[in-house]
Design a protein around this motif. Sequence first.
Motif, short mmCIF file in Angstrom:
data_model
loop_
_atom_site.label_atom_id
_atom_site.label_comp_id
_atom_site.label_asym_id
_atom_site.label_seq_id
_atom_site.Cartn_x
_atom_site.Cartn_y
_atom_site.Cartn_z
N HIS A 126 23.26 12.35 18.06
CA HIS A 126 21.90 12.72 17.68
C HIS A 126 21.22 11.63 16.84
O HIS A 126 20.12 11.18 17.18
CB HIS A 126 21.89 14.04 16.91
N GLY A 164 22.83 11.79 25.22
CA GLY A 164 21.58 12.42 25.63
C GLY A 164 20.64 11.51 26.40
O GLY A 164 19.49 11.89 26.66
N GLU A 199 28.80 13.54 31.11
CA GLU A 199 27.35 13.67 30.89
C GLU A 199 26.58 12.72 31.80
O GLU A 199 25.56 13.09 32.38
CB GLU A 199 27.01 13.38 29.42
#
Length: 231
Positions: A126, A164, A199
Amino acid sequence: MGVRWAGDAAAYADGLERLLRGHADAAKAVPMAAYMRDRFPFLGIRNPARTALAKAYAKEHGVPPGEALEAVARRLWALPEREFHYAALELLTKRKKKMRPEQTGLLEQLITTHSWWDTVDRPASHLAGALFDKHPELVPAFAEKWIASDDLWLRRSAILFQLGYKAGTYAELLFALIRPTAGESDFFMRKAIGWALREYAKTNPEAVRAFVRRAELSPLSAREALRHIGE
């Protein structure tokens, strides 16, 4: 939205500390510490309750900006109980889009002190992820530095910071970071490799399949990488 920030980092951190300590539960602290192999003491506040307390505190007192937030986070990080570390990470995450290049030192402190998976993965995916996405010029130097580090958690963070990024993943960099660590026996590194590849496989399954075929990954890493896309 919260109230306007009053400007006293020490008072803010001390107030949050008093609030959380006021809700400590010694009976719950024992199994919580045991779950983390007794590496850290706990106050005994479960995640939902702690999050609610911190959210109410931030609503009442605001969320510190810039250097004040870093000072609050460092002050909370210096406390022994794990809930304070979680609270620091939650506050930093609220302002992750405001991370600045000079805060790489803070990130490294968070990753390398009080280190375990429960606090490393958020600053990796993050905070570092947001900072390096905003400032891609930082990526080459820090990816190289972290993957070559003697610190397990910095190496894990080098693998995980792109979690991400999806289509924005630096695929060749990800593969290049994995190759020298693929033979590590540590569970957390093997798991991180599989997680990062899994991912990226959501965006480019063929590239991941091809990499897994060529790379000498551990069975755990390969299994995790291919979990949703098959051989």
